[in-house]
Design an enzyme around this catalytic site. Structure first.
Site, PDB file in Angstrom:
ATOM      1  N   LYS A   1      36.965  43.421  47.842  1.00 29.14           N
ATOM      2  CA  LYS A   1      37.075  42.315  48.805  1.00 29.14           C
ATOM      3  C   LYS A   1      37.026  42.850  50.239  1.00 29.14           C
ATOM      4  O   LYS A   1      36.461  42.207  51.120  1.00 29.14           O
ATOM      5  CB  LYS A   1      38.345  41.510  48.529  1.00 29.14           C
ATOM      6  CG  LYS A   1      38.270  40.816  47.161  1.00 29.14           C
ATOM      7  CD  LYS A   1      39.483  40.007  46.841  1.00 29.14           C
ATOM      8  CE  LYS A   1      39.400  39.369  45.464  1.00 29.14           C
ATOM      9  NZ  LYS A   1      39.532  40.301  44.336  1.00 29.14           N
TER      10      LYS A   1
ATOM     11  N   GLY B   1      38.764  48.006  46.553  1.00 27.14           N
ATOM     12  CA  GLY B   1      38.130  47.688  47.826  1.00 27.14           C
ATOM     13  C   GLY B   1      37.023  46.649  47.784  1.00 27.14           C
ATOM     14  O   GLY B   1      36.375  46.415  48.809  1.00 27.14           O
TER      15      GLY B   1
ATOM     16  N   CYS C   1      43.871  37.567  39.790  1.00 25.86           N
ATOM     17  CA  CYS C   1      42.883  37.502  38.697  1.00 25.86           C
ATOM     18  C   CYS C   1      43.607  37.055  37.428  1.00 25.86           C
ATOM     19  O   CYS C   1      43.383  37.594  36.350  1.00 25.86           O
ATOM     20  CB  CYS C   1      42.143  38.819  38.519  1.00 25.86           C
ATOM     21  SG  CYS C   1      43.187  40.206  38.089  1.00 25.86           S
TER      22      CYS C   1
HETATM   23  N1  SAM Z   1      41.688  43.497  46.380  1.00 29.16           N
HETATM   24  C1  SAM Z   1      41.317  44.560  45.478  1.00 29.16           C
HETATM   25  C2  SAM Z   1      39.820  44.540  45.303  1.00 29.16           C
HETATM   26  O1  SAM Z   1      39.181  43.514  45.531  1.00 29.16           O
HETATM   27  O2  SAM Z   1      39.257  45.589  44.950  1.00 29.16           O
HETATM   28  C3  SAM Z   1      42.090  44.484  44.178  1.00 29.16           C
HETATM   29  C4  SAM Z   1      43.548  44.477  44.373  1.00 29.16           C
HETATM   30  S1  SAM Z   1      44.520  44.519  42.919  1.00 29.16           S
HETATM   31  C5  SAM Z   1      44.334  42.953  42.300  1.00 29.16           C
HETATM   32  C6  SAM Z   1      46.134  44.519  43.546  1.00 29.16           C
HETATM   33  C7  SAM Z   1      46.545  45.784  44.253  1.00 29.16           C
HETATM   34  O3  SAM Z   1      47.899  45.612  44.699  1.00 29.16           O
HETATM   35  C8  SAM Z   1      46.526  47.024  43.392  1.00 29.16           C
HETATM   36  O4  SAM Z   1      45.675  47.982  43.970  1.00 29.16           O
HETATM   37  C9  SAM Z   1      47.962  47.505  43.379  1.00 29.16           C
HETATM   38  O5  SAM Z   1      48.088  48.914  43.445  1.00 29.16           O
HETATM   39  C10 SAM Z   1      48.555  46.861  44.613  1.00 29.16           C
HETATM   40  N2  SAM Z   1      50.025  46.669  44.525  1.00 29.16           N
HETATM   41  C11 SAM Z   1      50.839  46.916  43.476  1.00 29.16           C
HETATM   42  N3  SAM Z   1      52.115  46.652  43.805  1.00 29.16           N
HETATM   43  C12 SAM Z   1      52.122  46.230  45.059  1.00 29.16           C
HETATM   44  C13 SAM Z   1      53.148  45.814  45.962  1.00 29.16           C
HETATM   45  N4  SAM Z   1      54.406  45.755  45.597  1.00 29.16           N
HETATM   46  N5  SAM Z   1      52.783  45.470  47.202  1.00 29.16           N
HETATM   47  C14 SAM Z   1      51.485  45.511  47.576  1.00 29.16           C
HETATM   48  N6  SAM Z   1      50.475  45.884  46.770  1.00 29.16           N
HETATM   49  C15 SAM Z   1      50.796  46.238  45.528  1.00 29.16           C
END
Ligand code: SAM
Length: 454
Positions: free
Chosen positions: A116, A114, A232
């Site tokens: 962002k 969360g 990232c």
């Molecule tokens: N935006 C978050 C933050 O700033 O705290 C970090 C997000 S992280 C890079 C990516 C997220 O995408 C993860 O929480 C993951 O569970 C989710 N994710 C995994 N597979 C996915 C999919 N097929 N579609 C959408 N989200 C997915």
């Protein structure tokens, strides 16, 4: 740290003359940072209250570096109060590209834990709407607890597949963020074990998944709206490659934005890459715009908005009038025995895996409403009728956060507890004592508060 040779070959292509400098940085300590939550406090007020020195980050106007060895920050009362979020500095850059304005409707499609979304909510500061989706259900719960701690009232937290969510919501949003799951090359310094999972095949699989998520996200951007894509990871394939493929398949989108004052340039004018050489662990962010302009997207009706029964409505109103001088805004809604305040801009949430919409006001028990922690956390101190103000060296701060009853000179009734002017929770005052309502799941062990002041 031993990094895969194929990964290093890729990095050589990306960094060119700077590659050796990157190799020199691989074994150094990772950067750490915080972003300030303006729903709760301003940076000007927060920084002098922190027991460690901070330094401005170039990536986000409310972002700061913190010392790399500082321990126990999550136990600081101002962290409990939701005044700041611990966030790797370059991770904040995507929201700078999003450039959220008050009143906008923003979708964060891959949102947990969360960081962002909290930046977006801070920029909105109670106006507009932040819809945060996380496909993994238990990660959506973490997102929700962060929303509650940070006092987000104008939000929706859902756990839904992007293709389902985006088709149903349609082009409702001014801004959409896709912070996509990726191969995590920017996490290697923080978590060297992550490099063991790296392979070219994994990078390719990530790129395919990222494109599919972006395809869904595109549906939610109104004409003239903005889509920011971030990862990232450093990989060309997952970054520039994904954006180029997306633009080729979506002629209604175009690159948007000029060179940023931070990070390193990429071959796309709309995108920036940050590596440890630019002061962050690793991020890529690109800003796209949907062609056209339509600011008059109609608001879908909230079909599953259950108006409270008259008795419940009256009980909720009575409780709110007792707590507030200046009532919080929103639409009262009920689900079973729980009462919520929904944001005015909320679309229809049926079938979208919504975990929380708006803020939990309280629970109906024995003809009255027992107020919720989340309600107080989202309240402006000046709007509340009764507060107990605790300052920096008051031992009651630690007692309160560990769930103990504390001394209280307020009148009888529900009382918000403030730490240095920021709401940290609430209790019920009676005969000079405050019965503690700090939720059991987030209490800490007595004596463990992080209150170093040198
Ligand atoms: N935006 C978050 C933050 O700033 O705290 C970090 C997000 S992280 C890079 C990516 C997220 O995408 C993860 O929480 C993951 O569970 C989710 N994710 C995994 N597979 C996915 C999919 N097929 N579609 C959408 N989200 C997915």
């Amino acid at each position: 740290m031993n990094l895969p040779q194929d990964f290093l070959d890729e990095m050589k292509l990306i960094l060119k003359d700077d590659f050796q400098q990157y190799i020199g940085a691989v074994d150094k300590e990772p950067f750490r940072g915080i972003s300030v939550n303006r729903i709760k406090i301003t940076p000007e007020k927060l920084i002098p209250l922190l027991p460690f020195a901070v330094q401005k980050s170039p990536f986000y106007d409310d972002g700061y570096y913190i010392p790399i060895n500082e321990q126990g920050i999550g136990k600081h009362p101002l962290h409990h109060a939701g005044s700041f979020y611990v966030q790797e500095p370059s991770a904040s850059s995507a929201v700078s590209l999003l450039d959220v304005q008050p009143g906008e409707k923003v979708l964060d499609l891959c949102a947990a834990p969360g960081g962002k979304s909290i930046q977006i909510a801070s920029k909105l500061s109670g106006t507009g709407l932040i819809w945060s989706n996380e496909v993994v259900r238990n990660r959506a719960q973490i997102l929700l607890s962060n929303f509650e701690r940070m006092g987000v009232a104008n939000g929706v937290v859902s756990s839904c597949y992007p293709e389902v969510l985006c088709e149903k919501l349609g082009s409702y949003f001014d801004k959409v963020l896709v912070d996509a799951p990726c191969s995590g090359e920017g996490m290697f310094r923080k978590n060297p074990a992550a490099s063991l999972e790296w392979s070219r095949e994994h990078v390719q699989a990530c790129a395919n998944r990222q494109l599919s998520i972006l395809d869904s996200a595109a549906q939610c951007v109104r004409p003239g709206g903005v889509l920011v894509y971030s990862t990232c990871t450093f990989s060309y394939e997952e970054n520039e490659g994904v954006i180029k493929t997306f633009l080729a398949a979506h002629p209604d989108f175009e690159e948007s934005g000029t060179r940023q004052h931070f990070g390193r340039q990429t071959e796309l004018s709309c995108a920036v890459r940050i590596t440890p050489l630019e002061g962050g662990e690793g991020h890529f962010a690109a800003r796209l715009r949907r062609k056209g302009n339509d600011t008059n997207i109609s608001i879908p009706v909230i079909r599953n908005h259950h108006l409270p029964k008259a008795s419940l409505y009256q009980a909720a109103e009575k409780m709110l009038f007792e707590l507030y001088d200046d009532l919080p805004e929103g639409i009262l809604s009920v689900n079973k025995n729980k009462v919520y305040l929904l944001p005015h801009l909320m679309p229809d949430i049926n079938g979208l895996g919504v975990v929380r919409a708006g803020v939990l006001v309280g629970e109906y028990k024995k003809n009255r409403i027992e107020p919720a922690h989340a309600l107080f956390m989202s309240s402006r101190p000046s709007s509340l009728r009764q507060v107990l103000s605790l300052e920096q060296n008051d031992k009651r701060v630690d007692e309160f956060l560990s769930g103990m009853e504390i001394e209280c000179d307020a009148a009888s009734g529900y009382t918000a507890v403030l730490y240095c002017g920021v709401v940290i929770g609430f209790g019920k005052c009676s005969n000079g004592r405050l019965k503690n309502k700090y939720p059991k799941g987030i209490r800490q062990t007595a004596g463990s508060s992080y209150l170093r002041t040198e």
